[in-house]
Design a protein around this motif. Structure first.
Motif, short mmCIF file in Angstrom:
data_model
loop_
_atom_site.label_atom_id
_atom_site.label_comp_id
_atom_site.label_asym_id
_atom_site.label_seq_id
_atom_site.Cartn_x
_atom_site.Cartn_y
_atom_site.Cartn_z
N PHE A 75 0.74 -1.01 -0.01
CA PHE A 75 0.09 -0.16 -0.03
C PHE A 75 1.11 1.08 -0.04
CE2 PHE A 75 -2.68 -3.23 2.12
CZ PHE A 75 -3.88 -3.14 1.18
N ALA A 76 0.95 1.99 -1.11
CA ALA A 76 1.78 3.16 -1.38
C ALA A 76 1.29 4.18 -2.44
CB ALA A 76 3.32 2.60 -1.37
N GLU A 77 1.76 5.10 -2.26
CA GLU A 77 1.46 6.17 -3.32
C GLU A 77 2.75 6.79 -3.73
OE1 GLU A 77 -2.94 8.20 -2.96
OE2 GLU A 77 -1.80 8.23 -1.07
N GLY A 78 2.79 7.36 -4.97
CA GLY A 78 3.74 8.35 -5.64
C GLY A 78 5.17 7.48 -5.50
N LYS A 79 6.20 8.22 -5.22
CA LYS A 79 7.56 7.67 -5.26
C LYS A 79 7.66 6.49 -4.55
CE LYS A 79 10.15 12.08 -5.99
NZ LYS A 79 11.09 12.89 -5.52
N GLY A 94 -2.87 2.63 -3.81
CA GLY A 94 -3.11 3.62 -2.75
C GLY A 94 -4.64 2.97 -2.49
N PRO A 95 -5.44 4.12 -2.05
CA PRO A 95 -6.79 4.05 -1.57
C PRO A 95 -7.66 3.11 -2.41
CG PRO A 95 -6.13 6.38 -1.46
CD PRO A 95 -5.10 5.58 -2.34
N GLU A 96 -7.41 3.03 -3.66
CA GLU A 96 -8.22 2.00 -4.36
C GLU A 96 -7.88 0.39 -4.44
OE1 GLU A 96 -4.27 2.36 -6.48
OE2 GLU A 96 -5.57 3.82 -5.43
N LEU A 97 -6.55 0.20 -4.04
CA LEU A 97 -6.17 -0.92 -3.60
C LEU A 97 -6.88 -1.12 -2.21
CD1 LEU A 97 -4.44 -3.35 -4.36
CD2 LEU A 97 -2.47 -2.30 -3.27
N VAL A 98 -6.94 -0.41 -1.34
CA VAL A 98 -7.66 -0.89 -0.17
C VAL A 98 -8.90 -1.33 -0.20
CG1 VAL A 98 -8.42 -0.12 2.16
CG2 VAL A 98 -6.23 0.97 1.09
N ILE A 136 2.70 -5.01 2.91
CA ILE A 136 3.46 -3.95 3.39
C ILE A 136 2.68 -2.66 3.24
CG2 ILE A 136 5.79 -2.60 3.31
CD1 ILE A 136 6.90 -5.36 1.99
N SER A 137 2.77 -1.56 4.22
CA SER A 137 2.10 -0.21 3.93
C SER A 137 3.16 0.81 4.47
CB SER A 137 1.13 -0.36 4.71
OG SER A 137 0.46 1.06 4.75
N THR A 138 2.98 1.93 3.57
CA THR A 138 3.69 3.17 3.97
C THR A 138 3.03 3.93 5.32
OG1 THR A 138 2.40 4.57 2.51
CG2 THR A 138 4.56 3.73 1.78
N PRO A 139 3.76 4.51 6.19
CA PRO A 139 3.06 5.36 7.16
C PRO A 139 1.83 6.15 6.71
CG PRO A 139 5.51 5.14 7.72
CD PRO A 139 5.26 4.73 6.34
N GLY A 140 1.99 6.61 5.35
CA GLY A 140 1.05 7.53 5.24
C GLY A 140 -0.32 6.79 4.86
N MET A 141 -0.14 5.55 4.29
CA MET A 141 -1.21 4.73 3.92
C MET A 141 -1.96 3.93 5.06
SD MET A 141 -2.41 5.00 0.80
CE MET A 141 -3.43 3.41 1.13
N TYR A 142 -1.09 3.83 6.06
CA TYR A 142 -1.47 3.01 7.23
C TYR A 142 -2.91 3.50 7.87
CZ TYR A 142 -1.62 0.10 11.40
OH TYR A 142 -1.74 -0.80 12.28
N THR A 162 6.67 -4.03 8.87
CA THR A 162 5.77 -3.84 7.53
C THR A 162 5.19 -2.65 7.49
OG1 THR A 162 4.13 -5.46 8.61
CG2 THR A 162 5.67 -6.42 7.32
N VAL A 163 4.95 -1.73 8.23
CA VAL A 163 4.90 -0.38 8.14
C VAL A 163 5.86 0.52 8.17
CG1 VAL A 163 3.36 1.64 8.95
CG2 VAL A 163 2.51 -0.78 9.08
N THR A 164 6.29 1.09 6.86
CA THR A 164 7.58 1.52 6.88
C THR A 164 7.88 2.42 5.63
OG1 THR A 164 10.11 0.95 6.66
CG2 THR A 164 8.42 -0.31 5.65
N GLU A 165 8.90 3.27 5.80
CA GLU A 165 9.24 4.42 4.65
C GLU A 165 10.23 3.74 3.87
OE1 GLU A 165 7.85 7.10 3.80
OE2 GLU A 165 7.15 7.91 5.77
N ASP A 166 11.04 2.72 4.42
CA ASP A 166 11.99 1.97 3.78
C ASP A 166 11.39 0.89 3.03
OD1 ASP A 166 14.40 1.01 2.87
OD2 ASP A 166 15.01 -0.20 4.74
N ILE A 167 10.59 1.18 1.95
CA ILE A 167 10.07 -0.08 1.21
C ILE A 167 10.81 -1.11 0.40
CG2 ILE A 167 8.43 -0.39 -0.66
CD1 ILE A 167 6.77 0.70 1.83
N SER A 168 11.98 -0.24 -0.04
CA SER A 168 12.59 -1.41 -0.92
C SER A 168 13.43 -2.21 0.10
CB SER A 168 13.76 -0.37 -1.77
OG SER A 168 14.75 -1.14 -2.07
N GLY A 169 13.94 -1.84 1.28
CA GLY A 169 14.76 -2.74 2.28
C GLY A 169 13.83 -3.92 2.77
N VAL A 170 12.51 -3.26 3.05
CA VAL A 170 11.74 -4.54 3.41
C VAL A 170 11.17 -5.52 2.39
CG1 VAL A 170 9.34 -4.76 4.55
CG2 VAL A 170 10.64 -2.80 5.30
N ILE A 171 11.03 -4.99 1.35
CA ILE A 171 10.79 -5.92 0.21
C ILE A 171 12.04 -6.91 0.16
CG2 ILE A 171 10.39 -6.33 -2.34
CD1 ILE A 171 8.81 -3.74 -2.31
#
Length: 260
Positions: free
Chosen positions: A110-114, A129-133, A147-153, A176-185
């Motif tokens: 769950f993420a948006e933008g960059k 993003g919201p549509e995926l929810v 995984i989710s970004t804090p903004g989408m949580y 799994t709620v993180t800004e480090d999307i690449s590292g967690v993936i």
């Protein structure tokens, strides 16, 4: 396929329950998908099962029976006792094996933008993003890791009743709620999933017949150590692990002694 079958008599009005430990069904040599065989949970486990062996002896037997099939798989089946838990939950965890086993997993982010672009570039198969929810709420996607970004949580929390029981709800505790999307993936891709069935029995591959014994035993120990961690996390004070079996693709299911 040979197997060990244990039956326990019950009243005629009740359905009979059977504990079966058998060889793993044929699975791709390149990837692993968790077994779907059914291992019913007995009410009481005997203290010493017929034919029980040490892990080393059981592995030697299976290797001998599968000597002409070096790519056949070695699998472990861990029978837990959900009744000792105050609130029984599905068994779902991840480990880093001593010798990795390739496993196909679908990762949803769950993420948006960059952050969404980063997720796709890092190998996430489902990103939105919201549509995926809404799509997840409607049951449109099947996935293994989330995984989710804090903004989408905040938007994702409405899915707790759906994702929670499956062990898929992103949390800060699990990382799994993180800004480090690449590292967690990357970490999630390297991790090996371990799951239990509805009866609280874990079925998982620990190696191949032609692997060195130390590598198979090392993977087995990693999984058993993680089961101890799960018992602590679930606040299980009584004996949680009842029986453990080891099997191979076409070999018998052998009960193990000296289990944790």
């Amino acid at each position: 396929m040979s197997s060990i079958l244990i039956r326990r008599a019950v009243p005629a009005a009740a359905a009979s329950r059977t504990l079966v430990a058998s060889g793993a069904a044929c699975i791709s040599r390149e990837t692993y998908t968790p077994s779907h065989r059914h291992y019913a949970t007995a009410k009481k486990a005997p203290t010493s099962l017929p034919g029980a062996m040490t892990f080393t002896d059981a592995l030697t037997v299976l290797k001998a029976k599968e000597v002409s099939k070096p790519n056949h798989l070695i699998e472990v089946h861990i029978q837990t006792n959900p009744k000792v838990e105050k609130h029984s939950q599905p068994i779902r965890t991840s480990v880093l094996l001593q010798k990795p086993i390739k496993q196909d997993s679908v990762i949803l982010v769950f993420a948006e933008g960059k952050a969404a672009e980063e997720a796709r570039a890092s190998g996430a198969q489902i990103v939105g993003g919201p549509e995926l929810v809404k799509e997840v709420e409607d049951g449109k996607h099947k996935f293994d890791k989330c995984i989710s970004t804090p903004g989408m949580y905040p938007s994702v929390t409405k899915l707790a009743r759906i994702l929670g029981p499956k062990g898929l709800m992103p949390t800060t505790k699990k990382g799994t709620v993180t800004e480090d999307i690449s590292g967690v993936i990357k970490a999630q891709t390297a991790a090996f999933d371990v799951r239990g069935d509805k009866n609280g029995v874990v079925h998982t591959i620990i190696g191949k017949v032609n692997w060195d014994q130390k590598d198979i035993e090392g993977n087995y120990q990693v999984i058993m150590d993680q089961m101890k961690v799960l018992a602590q996390e679930r606040f299980v004070k009584k004996e949680w692990i009842k029986n453990v079996y080891i099997s191979s693709t076409q070999g018998p299911g052998i009960p193990l002694i000296n289990n944790p």
